[in-house]
Design an enzyme around this catalytic site. Structure first.
Site, mmCIF file in Angstrom:
data_model
loop_
_atom_site.group_PDB
_atom_site.id
_atom_site.type_symbol
_atom_site.label_atom_id
_atom_site.label_comp_id
_atom_site.label_asym_id
_atom_site.label_seq_id
_atom_site.Cartn_x
_atom_site.Cartn_y
_atom_site.Cartn_z
ATOM 1 N N SER A 170 0.797 -1.227 0.000
ATOM 2 C CA SER A 170 0.000 0.000 0.000
ATOM 3 C C SER A 170 0.830 1.278 0.000
ATOM 4 C CB SER A 170 -0.941 0.002 1.201
ATOM 5 O OG SER A 170 -0.236 -0.219 2.399
ATOM 6 N N LYS A 177 -11.317 0.692 -2.329
ATOM 7 C CA LYS A 177 -10.261 1.352 -3.094
ATOM 8 C C LYS A 177 -10.690 1.448 -4.562
ATOM 9 C CE LYS A 177 -7.349 0.967 0.677
ATOM 10 N NZ LYS A 177 -6.779 0.079 1.663
ATOM 11 N N HIS A 186 -5.192 -3.335 -2.758
ATOM 12 C CA HIS A 186 -4.816 -2.395 -3.825
ATOM 13 C C HIS A 186 -4.739 -3.061 -5.194
ATOM 14 C CE1 HIS A 186 -4.072 1.038 -1.219
ATOM 15 N NE2 HIS A 186 -3.653 0.156 -0.349
HETATM 16 C C1 PLP Z 1 -6.706 -0.033 3.008
HETATM 17 C C2 PLP Z 1 -6.162 -1.358 3.337
HETATM 18 C C3 PLP Z 1 -6.827 -2.211 4.211
HETATM 19 C C4 PLP Z 1 -8.028 -1.749 5.005
HETATM 20 O O1 PLP Z 1 -9.152 -1.657 4.222
HETATM 21 P P1 PLP Z 1 -10.366 -0.703 4.664
HETATM 22 O O2 PLP Z 1 -11.506 -1.187 3.861
HETATM 23 O O3 PLP Z 1 -9.944 0.683 4.333
HETATM 24 O O4 PLP Z 1 -10.572 -0.902 6.126
HETATM 25 C C5 PLP Z 1 -6.334 -3.489 4.386
HETATM 26 N N1 PLP Z 1 -5.221 -3.892 3.742
HETATM 27 C C6 PLP Z 1 -4.525 -3.089 2.921
HETATM 28 C C7 PLP Z 1 -3.304 -3.597 2.232
HETATM 29 C C8 PLP Z 1 -4.973 -1.802 2.699
HETATM 30 O O5 PLP Z 1 -4.283 -0.979 1.917
#
Ligand code: PLP
Length: 395
Positions: A183, A244, A211
């Site tokens: 991320s 995302k 992602h």
């Molecule tokens: C953003 C993210 C999460 C958390 O997801 P949310 O839906 O925002 O709680 C988990 N793992 C990774 C790698 C992330 O980038």
């Protein structure tokens, strides 16, 4: 609270963070028409969000959410196991399983809750977890909550991982845990090697596609695992988010039926939380439908990634670009904050990412691209990054 500060009061702790340029602050934005947003009265181009396909404001998703709002109301009224499982929750889970080509799937309320829920449900005190050092915080928290033995291997270092597996207790359940796209670094995990190791050492492989979902995939854009061509494997557990590239909110776990049924029994973050609202579920279904049926959004995103790659190749910027997440390393916290401010003045929002989110000495700008950016916006950003680069290297 970090042990490096010995607070006599909360204010002392906050002041200490501030002195180290580590105080986190919420910045309010308004009038959002991504990629353009307004911050402190100024219209700027946002290069900091994870809305890779521009789906957060896509009319098809908005329409689906509005319809569900009218049909079902605003809330789901109970947790999934009480009476919160609507027909559309079940339909979404079928669609996720089909898309990810797994026997079964389960929707969680967020990626954070999914990761905390998977490891704490499947691993116990007697088990063993190996996690990439740069994995998302939620995977670490899930590991801690499980109380299993928790090893962190150096980023992407599968030789070191194998050495650890070699020494793991024979009678423990073993888990290998990795983000597929990291991320804060935007680089990608060696999935085939991780899978081979999981086979050889009889370990579970837990992959976080947060992602990669909607961004990678050979045919369906369902994530990086799809590009391995390995299809469903019983020891592989994939999670990913709707928050995302899919523009909405919530998360999924895609795995064998036994894994999913076990999560329904033991995953406390699934059991003890109200089901996601119908409008969110409807938006998630629309997002999967759109990204699965239509390659154009993801293609546009990758066109933008290639545009940036070409511009960077013609510049003196040294950037590794493997995904829409591009780290621009600046070293320390004051430089990172100054760089963000400089870009803000120039009309771009790029977030400074500082320790403890990233390791000491690797403070950076995190540039993210979206299908919504124009070539002109990307070219203008590169020009500013070059100017910045000179400022930083002269100091
Ligand atoms: C953003 C993210 C999460 C958390 O997801 P949310 O839906 O925002 O709680 C988990 N793992 C990774 C790698 C992330 O980038």
């Amino acid at each position: 609270m970090p042990e490096t500060v010995a607070p006599s009061s909360l204010r002392d702790t906050l002041d200490a963070l501030s002195a180290k340029h580590r105080l986190r602050q919420l910045k309010t934005i308004s009038d959002v028409h991504r990629p353009e947003i307004t911050m402190r009265g100024k219209r700027i181009v946002d290069f900091s969000n994870n809305d890779y396909l521009g789906f957060a404001q896509n009319p098809i998703l908005i329409e689906a959410a509005s319809e569900a709002l009218k049909t079902y109301g605003v809330g789901s009224a109970a947790s999934r196991l009480i009476s919160g499982t609507l027909d559309i929750h079940t339909q979404l889970e079928h669609e996720v399983a089909q898309w990810k080509q797994t026997p079964s799937a389960l929707v969680f309320n967020s990626g954070y809750q999914a990761n905390v829920g998977i490891l704490s449900a499947l691993a116990s005190r007697h088990d063993w977890i190996a996690s990439d050092k740069l994995n998302h915080a939620s995977l670490i928290d899930g590991g801690l909550l499980s109380r299993a033995h928790f090893e962190r291997y150096p980023h992407l270092d599968t030789e070191r991982l194998e050495a650890l597996l070699e020494k793991a207790p024979k009678d423990a359940q073993k888990f290998i845990v990795s983000d597929t796209v990291f991320s804060m670094d935007g680089d990608i995990a060696p999935l085939k090697t991780l899978y081979e190791l999981s086979e050889r050492y009889d370990a579970w492989l837990i992959l976080d596609e947060a992602h990669a979902t909607g961004v990678f995939g050979s045919q369906h854009r369902s994530g990086l695992w799809e590009t391995t061509g390995l299809g469903h494997r019983n020891r592989v557990i994939q999670m990913g988010t709707f928050s995302k590239a899919l523009g909405s909110f919530g998360a999924y776990v895609a795995a064998s039926k036994d894994v999913i049924d076990t999560l329904i029994q033991f995953s406390r973050s699934f059991i003890y939380s109200t089901a996601l609202p119908p409008s969110v579920i409807a938006a998630n279904r629309a997002a999967i439908g759109l990204v699965n049926a239509n390659a154009s959004y993801t293609s546009k995103l990758w066109d933008n990634v290639r545009t940036l790659q070409a511009l960077v190749a013609d510049s003196d910027l040294m950037l590794e670009i493997q995904s829409p997440i591009i780290p621009v390393f600046v070293g320390d916290e004051p430089h990172a904050l100054a760089a963000t401010q400089h870009l803000l003045d120039a009309g771009f929002y790029v977030q400074a990412i500082r320790p403890p989110t990233v390791p000491e000495g690797t403070a950076r700008l995190r540039v993210t691209l979206s299908a919504a950016h124009s070539e002109a916006q990307i070219a203008a950003l590169v020009k500013e990054l070059q100017a910045l680069h000179l400022i930083i290297s002269e100091n």
